[in-house]
Scaffold this motif. Structure first.
Motif, short mmCIF file in Angstrom:
data_model
loop_
_atom_site.label_atom_id
_atom_site.label_comp_id
_atom_site.label_asym_id
_atom_site.label_seq_id
_atom_site.Cartn_x
_atom_site.Cartn_y
_atom_site.Cartn_z
N LEU A 132 31.74 -1.64 -19.42
CA LEU A 132 30.43 -1.71 -18.77
C LEU A 132 30.62 -1.96 -17.28
CD1 LEU A 132 28.22 -4.07 -20.96
CD2 LEU A 132 27.92 -1.62 -20.61
N SER A 133 29.88 -1.24 -16.46
CA SER A 133 29.93 -1.52 -15.03
C SER A 133 28.64 -1.02 -14.39
CB SER A 133 31.14 -0.85 -14.39
OG SER A 133 31.01 -0.91 -12.99
N ALA A 134 27.77 -1.95 -14.06
CA ALA A 134 26.49 -1.57 -13.46
C ALA A 134 26.73 -0.88 -12.13
CB ALA A 134 25.63 -2.81 -13.26
N LEU A 135 27.74 -1.37 -11.38
CA LEU A 135 28.01 -0.80 -10.06
C LEU A 135 28.49 0.64 -10.14
CD1 LEU A 135 29.68 -3.95 -8.46
CD2 LEU A 135 27.46 -3.00 -7.86
N ASP A 136 29.21 0.97 -11.24
CA ASP A 136 29.66 2.35 -11.41
C ASP A 136 28.72 3.14 -12.31
OD1 ASP A 136 31.92 1.87 -9.85
OD2 ASP A 136 32.99 1.02 -11.57
N ILE A 181 27.89 2.69 -15.42
CA ILE A 181 28.36 2.92 -16.79
C ILE A 181 27.66 1.91 -17.69
CG2 ILE A 181 30.35 2.95 -18.34
CD1 ILE A 181 32.06 3.61 -15.86
N GLY A 182 26.75 2.39 -18.50
CA GLY A 182 25.96 1.52 -19.36
C GLY A 182 26.39 1.62 -20.81
N PRO A 183 25.76 0.84 -21.69
CA PRO A 183 26.12 0.81 -23.11
C PRO A 183 26.05 2.19 -23.76
CG PRO A 183 24.33 -0.75 -22.63
CD PRO A 183 24.67 -0.10 -21.36
N ILE A 204 36.82 -8.66 -15.03
CA ILE A 204 35.40 -9.01 -15.11
C ILE A 204 34.66 -7.99 -15.99
CG2 ILE A 204 33.25 -9.22 -13.79
CD1 ILE A 204 34.97 -11.52 -13.19
N ASP A 205 34.89 -6.70 -15.73
CA ASP A 205 34.20 -5.67 -16.51
C ASP A 205 34.58 -5.72 -17.98
OD1 ASP A 205 32.87 -4.85 -14.29
OD2 ASP A 205 34.06 -3.04 -13.93
N GLN A 254 35.62 -8.32 -19.69
CA GLN A 254 35.05 -9.51 -20.31
C GLN A 254 33.53 -9.40 -20.45
OE1 GLN A 254 37.11 -11.78 -21.87
NE2 GLN A 254 38.35 -10.02 -21.27
N THR A 255 32.87 -8.74 -19.46
CA THR A 255 31.43 -8.51 -19.58
C THR A 255 31.16 -7.69 -20.84
OG1 THR A 255 31.19 -8.53 -17.19
CG2 THR A 255 29.39 -7.54 -18.43
N HIS A 314 31.62 -9.86 -23.95
CA HIS A 314 30.48 -10.75 -24.19
C HIS A 314 29.27 -9.95 -24.66
CE1 HIS A 314 32.41 -14.30 -22.75
NE2 HIS A 314 32.53 -13.89 -21.50
N TYR A 315 29.10 -8.78 -24.07
CA TYR A 315 27.95 -7.93 -24.41
C TYR A 315 27.97 -7.58 -25.89
CZ TYR A 315 24.71 -3.97 -24.30
OH TYR A 315 23.67 -3.13 -24.54
#
Lengths: 363, 198
Positions: B113-117, B119-121, B149-150, B152-153, B156-157
């Motif tokens: 997952l990376s909001a900045l790039d 890339i969503g679920p 960070i990505d 681990q996000t 957790h998600y």
């Protein structure tokens, strides 16, 4: 015991310097020469022996010497036996090698502890909170190298969350995942900052009359910063609707501020005179050096610091530096600013010759 | 014009040079080697590439790469152990398989997952994973994601959406055969936190 100092530094194609090799014996270093000769560039190179973008907060490309644009390199040897190399190829990011092995930048914080004072910080107490947060984080980093990692992790997770807020994403699980990480690293940041504040306060208890003691505290933009990891996580989750409306995260360590009050006068730092604000800042930097104790090298970079101090305060500053045994690098336009150092200092003259900085020992 | 390789051979070298780990020089050497071993190596290679090129596909279930719609792992009833191991990409899955210790099935996300790039679920086969946990009666989800960070996000998600299922993650710490002296502080901290009694 070997002295904890930077014993040698080399600059290659770094800003105005083409090729400079210098040896230091740990005495306070006075660097003088006309404006624009390359004095600050020299201490900026030293500032890159710590993680981050150096004392001008510049990017790797700014360091490149023009017109060659070949990339740049800085090498240094420490009295402790470590060798540091840091460089960048044109257009690429900064790399670090310690004792011949590639390392992340944060590893530098574990072998050198660097603090600096630059003229742009003169307005620290009257400008925005981000400068004060950076000042405090640098103090925290000097006391605990792990602080840098917490700041980087928090920043990354927060930028991700802000992106979700801006894009009006409503996936609560995604927010939860990011808030867990923000809470974990945010809590570490706050702990580190509090530890730094208490270390600075107790280290300045012995401050001289010339450099006043101040009372420091951590404030938060909106009410109190939630205390502890769980409270921060809950507060971030509860604040989602408001943050969505604002398009950014409104609570957390990134909204904190460092408050300083001149102890003897009971006056907020921002209300003090320009000279007093400067004295307060120097006093805090000296307290920070004192709080570090001995161990790895302690380096203090003071850019144009002498110019703003009267002769009495200058002499007091040099006395403090000698007493602390910190390796200081100071810049100033003329050698007379450093007269009080006498034989206890090392002198370097920097001049510009055909667009290239030339550095000479001047003792 | 210089008398280098012919146009066709140049074209082959250019293609080879686009492979990971190969540059123009090594591609030239590889092509020369192939031509010299034409019968033993080049033609069989061409046939193998032709065959895999027309049959290779992503497993519709887990995202592994194979030559059928459902990969050998998903198709094997012995691997229905109730455990599912979540990895970022196929290379991670193959690495786990090389170790030959995991007897359950996999789920390849195809990234983190990376909001900045952006890339969503939905881009990551996460909805499919949540489906599979129910339809394949999964009791344990093992998250084998990067310690970034990505990564681990993402972990957790996924964990946040699987109440009632045991969610675990791979341990972080001292590598097997590793010496403490060479580890960075972060790894040592993680290893100390994850210590266990002997």
């Amino acid at each position: 015991m070997r002295r904890q100092v930077i014993s040698r530094i080399g600059l290659r194609h770094f800003r105005s310097h083409r090729k400079v090799d210098l040896e230091f014996d740990g005495r306070p270093m006075a660097i003088f020469g006309p404006n624009g000769a390359g004095k600050t560039n020299l201490i900026e190179a030293i500032s890159l022996l710590s993680p981050g973008r150096g004392l001008r907060r510049a990017t790797s490309d700014d360091f490149v010497r023009r017109p060659e644009a070949l990339g740049w390199k800085i090498t240094a040897s420490l009295g402790s036996g470590h060798d540091i190399e840091t460089w960048a190829e044109p257009g690429a990011g900064r790399q670090v090698r310690i004792d011949g092995k590639a390392q992340p930048q944060v590893a530098l914080g574990r072998i050198v502890r660097l603090l600096w004072l630059v003229p742009t910080m003169d307005r620290l107490w009257i400008e925005g909170a981000d400068g004060r947060r950076r000042f405090l984080d640098r103090a925290a980093l000097s006391l605990d190298p792990g602080h840098a990692e917490a700041v980087l992790s928090y920043d990354r997770a927060m930028r991700e969350r802000n992106r979700l807020l801006k894009d009006m994403v409503r996936d609560s699980h995604w927010y939860t995942a990011l808030e867990m990480q923000m809470a974990a690293s945010g809590h570490l940041i706050t702990e580190g900052r509090r530890a730094a504040i208490s270390a600075l306060m107790s280290a300045q208890a012995v401050a001289s009359d010339v450099f006043p003691a101040s009372r420091l505290s951590l404030s938060h933009a909106e009410g109190d910063l939630p205390d502890g990891e769980d409270a921060l996580r809950t507060a971030l989750a509860d604040g989602r609707a408001r943050d969505l409306a604002a398009g950014r995260t409104l609570i957390g360590p990134h909204r904190c501020d460092l408050e300083a009050v001149w102890e003897a006068k009971d006056m907020a730092a921002r209300d003090c005179s320009t000279g007093e604000q400067k004295a307060l800042l120097i006093s805090l930097i000296l307290a920070n050096v004192r709080a570090l104790g001995e161990g790895s090298p302690r380096i203090l970079l003071l850019d144009e610091v002498a110019a703003h101090l009267d002769a009495g305060r200058r002499a007091a500053l040099y006395d403090e530096i000698r007493a602390l045994g910190v390796q200081a690098f100071m810049t100033g336009t003329g050698p007379e600013l450093f007269d009080d150092l006498g034989a206890s200092g090392q002198f370097l003259e920097v001049t510009d010759e055909n667009g290239e900085s030339v550095v000479r020992y001047a003792d | 014009m210089t008398d280098g390789p012919s146009e066709d051979i140049e074209a082959l070298i250019d293609l080879m040079a686009r492979l990971p780990g190969l540059g123009p020089r090594s591609a030239r050497r590889a092509v020369l080697h192939l031509i010299q071993k034409r019968g033993k190596l080049m033609l069989p290679l061409a046939q193998a590439m032709q065959a895999v090129g027309s049959t290779a596909r992503e497993c519709l279930n887990c995202g592994n790469i194979g030559t059928s719609d459902i990969c050998g792992i998903c198709d094997n009833p012995k691997r229905a152990s109730g455990q599912i191991c979540v990895v970022e990409d196929v290379a991670d899955l193959w690495a786990m398989e090389r170790a030959n210790v995991f007897s359950g099935r996999y789920h390849v996300l195809g990234g983190t997952l990376s909001a900045l790039d952006a890339i969503g679920p939905e881009d990551l086969r996460i909805p499919k994973l949540l489906d599979r946990v129910i339809t394949e009666e999964i009791t344990e989800v093992i998250l084998a994601l990067s310690a970034t960070i990505d990564g681990q996000t993402t972990a957790h998600y996924i964990a946040d959406q699987l109440p009632g299922v045991s969610v675990t993650s791979l341990a972080q710490g001292v590598p097997v055969g590793g010496e403490l002296d060479y580890l960075d502080d972060g790894t040592i901290t993680a290893a100390l936190k994850a210590r266990r009694s002997l």
